[in-house]
Design a protein around this motif. Sequence first.
Motif, mmCIF file in Angstrom:
data_model
loop_
_atom_site.group_PDB
_atom_site.id
_atom_site.type_symbol
_atom_site.label_atom_id
_atom_site.label_comp_id
_atom_site.label_asym_id
_atom_site.label_seq_id
_atom_site.Cartn_x
_atom_site.Cartn_y
_atom_site.Cartn_z
ATOM 1 N N GLN A 118 0.813 -1.206 0.000
ATOM 2 C CA GLN A 118 0.000 0.000 0.000
ATOM 3 C C GLN A 118 0.854 1.266 0.000
ATOM 4 O OE1 GLN A 118 -3.397 -0.127 -0.309
ATOM 5 N NE2 GLN A 118 -2.995 -2.312 -0.561
ATOM 6 N N ASP A 122 -1.087 -9.250 -5.678
ATOM 7 C CA ASP A 122 -1.560 -7.884 -5.452
ATOM 8 C C ASP A 122 -0.519 -6.869 -5.892
ATOM 9 O OD1 ASP A 122 -3.774 -7.773 -2.559
ATOM 10 O OD2 ASP A 122 -4.135 -7.433 -4.673
ATOM 11 N N GLU A 153 -0.641 -4.019 -9.124
ATOM 12 C CA GLU A 153 -0.491 -2.579 -8.962
ATOM 13 C C GLU A 153 0.660 -2.022 -9.798
ATOM 14 O OE1 GLU A 153 -2.664 -0.854 -7.609
ATOM 15 O OE2 GLU A 153 -3.798 -2.499 -6.743
ATOM 16 N N SER A 175 -13.708 -6.672 6.636
ATOM 17 C CA SER A 175 -12.364 -6.133 6.859
ATOM 18 C C SER A 175 -12.137 -5.795 8.331
ATOM 19 C CB SER A 175 -12.147 -4.889 5.992
ATOM 20 O OG SER A 175 -12.914 -3.799 6.472
ATOM 21 N N THR A 197 -5.352 -2.421 6.579
ATOM 22 C CA THR A 197 -5.138 -2.270 5.135
ATOM 23 C C THR A 197 -6.354 -2.745 4.342
ATOM 24 O OG1 THR A 197 -4.037 -4.435 5.107
ATOM 25 C CG2 THR A 197 -2.641 -2.486 5.321
ATOM 26 N N ARG A 234 -8.701 -0.441 1.734
ATOM 27 C CA ARG A 234 -9.037 -0.789 0.349
ATOM 28 C C ARG A 234 -10.541 -0.802 0.129
ATOM 29 N NH1 ARG A 234 -5.461 -5.907 -1.436
ATOM 30 N NH2 ARG A 234 -6.721 -5.617 -3.323
ATOM 31 N N SER A 235 -11.307 -1.333 1.096
ATOM 32 C CA SER A 235 -12.765 -1.360 0.956
ATOM 33 C C SER A 235 -13.334 0.053 0.927
ATOM 34 C CB SER A 235 -13.387 -2.161 2.105
ATOM 35 O OG SER A 235 -13.057 -3.525 2.018
ATOM 36 N N THR A 280 -11.809 2.790 -0.018
ATOM 37 C CA THR A 280 -11.415 3.463 -1.260
ATOM 38 C C THR A 280 -12.352 3.089 -2.406
ATOM 39 O OG1 THR A 280 -9.099 3.435 -0.535
ATOM 40 C CG2 THR A 280 -9.516 3.819 -2.864
ATOM 41 N N HIS A 281 -12.656 1.811 -2.533
ATOM 42 C CA HIS A 281 -13.574 1.392 -3.608
ATOM 43 C C HIS A 281 -15.010 1.823 -3.315
ATOM 44 C CE1 HIS A 281 -10.726 -0.854 -6.017
ATOM 45 N NE2 HIS A 281 -10.276 -1.476 -4.952
ATOM 46 N N ALA A 307 -2.960 4.251 -1.841
ATOM 47 C CA ALA A 307 -4.343 4.594 -1.522
ATOM 48 C C ALA A 307 -4.540 6.104 -1.520
ATOM 49 C CB ALA A 307 -4.738 4.006 -0.172
ATOM 50 N N TRP A 348 -5.012 7.288 -5.109
ATOM 51 C CA TRP A 348 -6.352 7.047 -5.659
ATOM 52 C C TRP A 348 -7.387 7.969 -5.012
ATOM 53 C CZ3 TRP A 348 -7.185 4.878 -10.060
ATOM 54 C CH2 TRP A 348 -6.316 3.894 -10.537
#
Length: 844
Positions: free
Chosen positions: A41, A76, A80, A178, A187, A191-192, A194-195, A228, A231
């Motif tokens: 990340q 992963d 990226e 998560s 982490t 990610r969850s 962010t999406h 992250a 994004w």
Amino acid sequence: MPAFRSLLLAGILCLQGALPAMAQAPNPDLAELDRLQTLVQRNSAEALQALQAEAPRFASAADADTRRTYLAALTDAAFETGQAAVVTQAIAQLKALAAAQHDVSAHVLAVAFEARQLAIAGKTRAGLDALARETAAAEQATDPWVRWLYHLTLGVLHSGNGQFETALPHMLRSLELSRTLPRQAATAELRSLTHLEQLHFDMKNPERALQTIRETLPLAERLGARQAQGWLHLHRGNVANVQGDLGTAMSAYRQALAIARDGGLAGLRATALNNLGDILLQRKAYAEVEPLMREAMAAYRDAHELSGVALAQANLGFSLMGQGRIAAGVQEVEASIRFMREAGAQPMEEQLLAELSRMYEQAGLYREAIDTTRQQQALARDLFHTERDQAVAALQERFNSAERQRQIEQLAQANRVQDAELRVRRLQQIGLAATVALALLAAGISFWQYRRTRAANAALAAARHQAEGALAEKNLFLATASHDLRQPVHAMSLMVEAIGLRNSDPVLRPLVADLRTSMQAMSQLFNALLDLSRLESGQPVGTQGAVDLNALLADVVRLFREQASLGGLALRLRLPRGGATVWAEPVLLRQALTNLVQNAIRYTPQGKVLVSVRARGGDWLVEVRDTGIGIAVAEQDRVFSPYYRGERADQMADAGHGLGLAVVARCAEQMGATYGLQSRAGRGSCFWLRLPAHATPAAVAPAGPVAMQAITADPLRGRCLVLDDDPHVLKAWRAMLDAWGVTAAYASTGAQAHARLDAGFEPDAIFCDQRLGPGDSGFTVLRQLLARCPQASGAMVSGELQSAELSQAEDEGYLVLRKPLDPAALRPLLETWLARQPAHTATP
């Protein structure tokens, strides 16, 4: 011996105490992998290099959990940094691990990563199908991190495929999972989130997306997750772009680009470059766009995102055309369009065609612009027909299913009642031939049978209630679907009006006329669907009274006279000289007569249509005769059923959807009128409506709305405030009001509208959408704004069929306008409102 037994017992107790401690001892390999997953990340390139260096340690570890976790972290990091070969090799190793160890978790991981690969290659549908086959296996996976990744991947792919409502529960499930992970919880949560904020943005909720970004950035900074953060800054730029703040958007994109370049993040770098290019294209800085798009294409190729390469290639082509290099630019754009067509991305193909047409027009190549516009219109029409046919097919299937179930239940109940009656007769015969004791026994059995019959009747009533519930559910679905479909049509109607007023090119006038015709056809379909739903649900429309039939028919015929003339038809009206007054509900009667005349014109390729009124006893008989295609005898019993069209109707270009006559039948039934038809195939038809006469002309109700006058090109003078949470609708309002010469301010929330007033904007007219974002009631906001601006007039705009809020607004005297708005009706209203206001001395 006792001493030996004591020592043995003590040893056993010590061993029992040591085993749990050994089981709870941390695994150093997993701890190191956790550190490397967090490093992904922060710096994906550095993490990938470290993971590849540690391959001898982790790839051949005896513990299957360690090997699986290592391969997941490696995949992963490779995703990226755009290392497709590493991704493919790691997926193959996961499959081998799953086969050798019967490891369900490793198998689900391999499928999830393969689905992500397919989506990057533009094959999102295939990826979703692969994930759907592993639903049961994912829930059985022993590793909770695998379940989290499965739901996150499902949500991301559904969102990328435009299925936002389906994506949302998977995103929320991944966020929930998560926060329960024994390892990597922070982490995974990052990610969850962010999406999830990207999904909020895709669902046209920029305020919610911005709120989620603000909540997520501190977590990303605490973890040092530069990827992250990149994004999140990019998504913040998207929100600012939608809200019209281009300066903030460009600053956010540059922040994301700097992070991507520092961390070697190919996908983020490509997206940031492409978004910067979009803004520069809006500003017509074509020379600045070209190098950015060439770098973006290279970055997308490094990330193996073929759909991204196509988008950047299209922007490169537009920049070249803007610099005058037309041939080179067209070549790039057409290559991008071919990719979108082959990938099945029709909405994106339609957008690229529209932009290409605009660039042709800017370059003065009007013939090419017209050809491209026609391609775009044909594709847009195909997309609309596909969505419409899918919605109507789904609705018809649900209706047919409910109808079949109702018929089955009725037949079963009728059989049970018949069986009960036969048993009663047999018992009565036995009672007549038996002794008094047997007669008493027969009476008891008869009572028992009576109770069974009553139970059967209750079951029959329940079945009827179930069928009525299915019909109500169908009507509710229809009303909701119509609202969702009305929103883009509403925006399109305003845009078409703005285009028509601004167009000065005689070559484009026929295209604008075709657009208006298409808009009218879509509006007629929505209105017919809503009318049928409202009538079948039994909702009250109005009260009955005396109606001047001559005036009403004259108005209806006037509406269709130009349409008939353009089609080469003679439309005639024959009315009684002494007048005709009927007892009916004005709105329902007007709707029924309008549909009959429209139906006659639609199914009469040539010849004439005659509308007449004759006295029949104490009634008036309205007849609509035509010389059209006619209806076969075998089909005449079904023409008043919803969605039914005859065999010959399918051969006509404008045969409708089988709803018009169904609305006529429901209107007549609610008014207590009779209706019917006489027809011969190939000779024409006569549809009739018989209504009770009324002998008191003094009480005659108005015939209904008169035809609107054509919109003039004279500019309006005044100020208008518009509220709508859909950015596309706001753009459409802006285009139309600018074309009319109206000074306007726009807002997507109640808070923004009040801020406009606080800044000194004084509106003469306020239009407020009923459905605003979370926490805002359109009706409440409208009342507050009108209270602050007592000199202004206002209206609430709604696409709903019926709601408590709409009823309250109309009961309190507020004007409610239904979507899609007709500019021809809206402009006279706005002229009246603005004429009542004093002239402003300054503009804001």
